[in-house]
Design a protein around this motif. Structure first.
Motif, PDB file in Angstrom:
ATOM      1  N   VAL A 195     100.170 -47.974   1.890  1.00 38.86           N
ATOM      2  CA  VAL A 195     101.556 -48.440   1.795  1.00 38.86           C
ATOM      3  C   VAL A 195     102.548 -47.492   2.459  1.00 38.86           C
ATOM      4  O   VAL A 195     103.600 -47.924   2.933  1.00 38.86           O
ATOM      5  CB  VAL A 195     101.967 -48.650   0.318  1.00 38.86           C
ATOM      6  N   ARG A 196     102.275 -46.222   2.492  1.00 39.18           N
ATOM      7  CA  ARG A 196     103.232 -45.273   3.048  1.00 39.18           C
ATOM      8  C   ARG A 196     103.151 -45.230   4.569  1.00 39.18           C
ATOM      9  O   ARG A 196     102.205 -45.722   5.170  1.00 39.18           O
ATOM     10  CB  ARG A 196     103.010 -43.883   2.448  1.00 39.18           C
ATOM     11  N   GLN A 197     104.155 -44.631   5.188  1.00 38.56           N
ATOM     12  CA  GLN A 197     104.229 -44.553   6.628  1.00 38.56           C
ATOM     13  C   GLN A 197     103.418 -43.387   7.169  1.00 38.56           C
ATOM     14  O   GLN A 197     103.663 -42.225   6.830  1.00 38.56           O
ATOM     15  CB  GLN A 197     105.688 -44.391   7.079  1.00 38.56           C
ATOM     16  N   LEU A 198     102.436 -43.686   7.997  1.00 34.43           N
ATOM     17  CA  LEU A 198     101.661 -42.640   8.628  1.00 34.43           C
ATOM     18  C   LEU A 198     102.469 -41.972   9.736  1.00 34.43           C
ATOM     19  O   LEU A 198     103.337 -42.582  10.357  1.00 34.43           O
ATOM     20  CB  LEU A 198     100.376 -43.210   9.230  1.00 34.43           C
ATOM     21  N   GLN A 199     102.168 -40.702   9.977  1.00 36.02           N
ATOM     22  CA  GLN A 199     102.756 -39.958  11.080  1.00 36.02           C
ATOM     23  C   GLN A 199     101.635 -39.485  12.000  1.00 36.02           C
ATOM     24  O   GLN A 199     100.605 -38.986  11.522  1.00 36.02           O
ATOM     25  CB  GLN A 199     103.520 -38.735  10.567  1.00 36.02           C
TER      26      GLN A 199
END
Length: 210
Positions: free
Chosen positions: A157-161
């Motif tokens: 769910v979180r934004q990958l970098q």
């Protein structure tokens, strides 16, 4: 390579990008200072040199001399910051027993993969601090960029970098979620409880392409 080492290598390459920009600004600053000094010296050698009016002015040799001294002493911001960074990195390199060499960044970079995991974690924090203040000074965006269209292998769910500083073999992907240890479903090699998730870039993208 443990997650601690991956984070340390990632931060080392990010810092290299920031140091490169700082070095470029220091070179430009030096050239500007040299040009201004030469311009002031040209004024001293002009045909008007030696004339002194009651009210002073541009042909006043005292004013010209002050201009020359001012041009030499002014505009040293980037050189000072670059030296501060070099001194700080030299101290870090000495602390971890890195091989002696002129470039402290290179010393840290080559030593990092051979450090104990706990030491690599400590070095990551020190290097991240250096990277943060240099990027703020030179107005360089934080390292990493969003990896769109790819879910996190762990939380989904979180934004990958994605971190692409340095050679392609060192590129990594991170998420803000934290590993819970051996029971974690992250697929991260060498799972370590409490460490921010990090994967080699090819591991994440290869899993999506498969």
């Amino acid at each position: 390579m443990t997650p601690h080492h991956l984070h340390a290598v990632r931060t080392t390459w990010a810092l290299h990008t920031a140091l490169t920009r700082l070095g470029e600004l220091a070179v430009l600053e030096s050239r500007l200072r040299t040009d201004e000094t030469l311009s002031a010296a040209d004024g001293l050698r002009s045909p008007l040199y030696g004339q002194r009016h009651a009210t002073g002015g541009h042909s006043d040799p005292v004013s010209a001399t002050l201009t020359l001294h001012d041009a030499t002493a002014r505009v040293t911001r980037w050189a000072d910051l670059s030296q501060r960074a070099t001194d700080r990195l030299r101290w870090i390199a000495d602390m971890i027993g890195a091989t002696p060499a002129p470039d402290p960044w290179w010393r840290i970079h080559t030593r990092t993969p051979r450090l104990p995991a706990a030491t690599a974690a400590t070095i990551t924090r020190h290097l991240a601090d250096e990277d943060t203040w240099i990027r703020a000074a030179v107005r360089l965006a934080p390292a990493g960029q969003p990896l769109t269209g790819v879910p996190c292998p762990r939380c989904g769910v979180r934004q990958l970098q994605v971190h692409t500083d340095g050679p392609e073999a060192s590129w990594t992907v991170t998420c803000t979620c934290i590993c819970v240890g051996q029971g974690c479903a992250c697929g991260m090699d060498g799972k370590v409880e409490g460490v921010q998730h990090i994967w080699p870039r090819h591991q994440v993208l290869g899993r999506i392409d498969a």
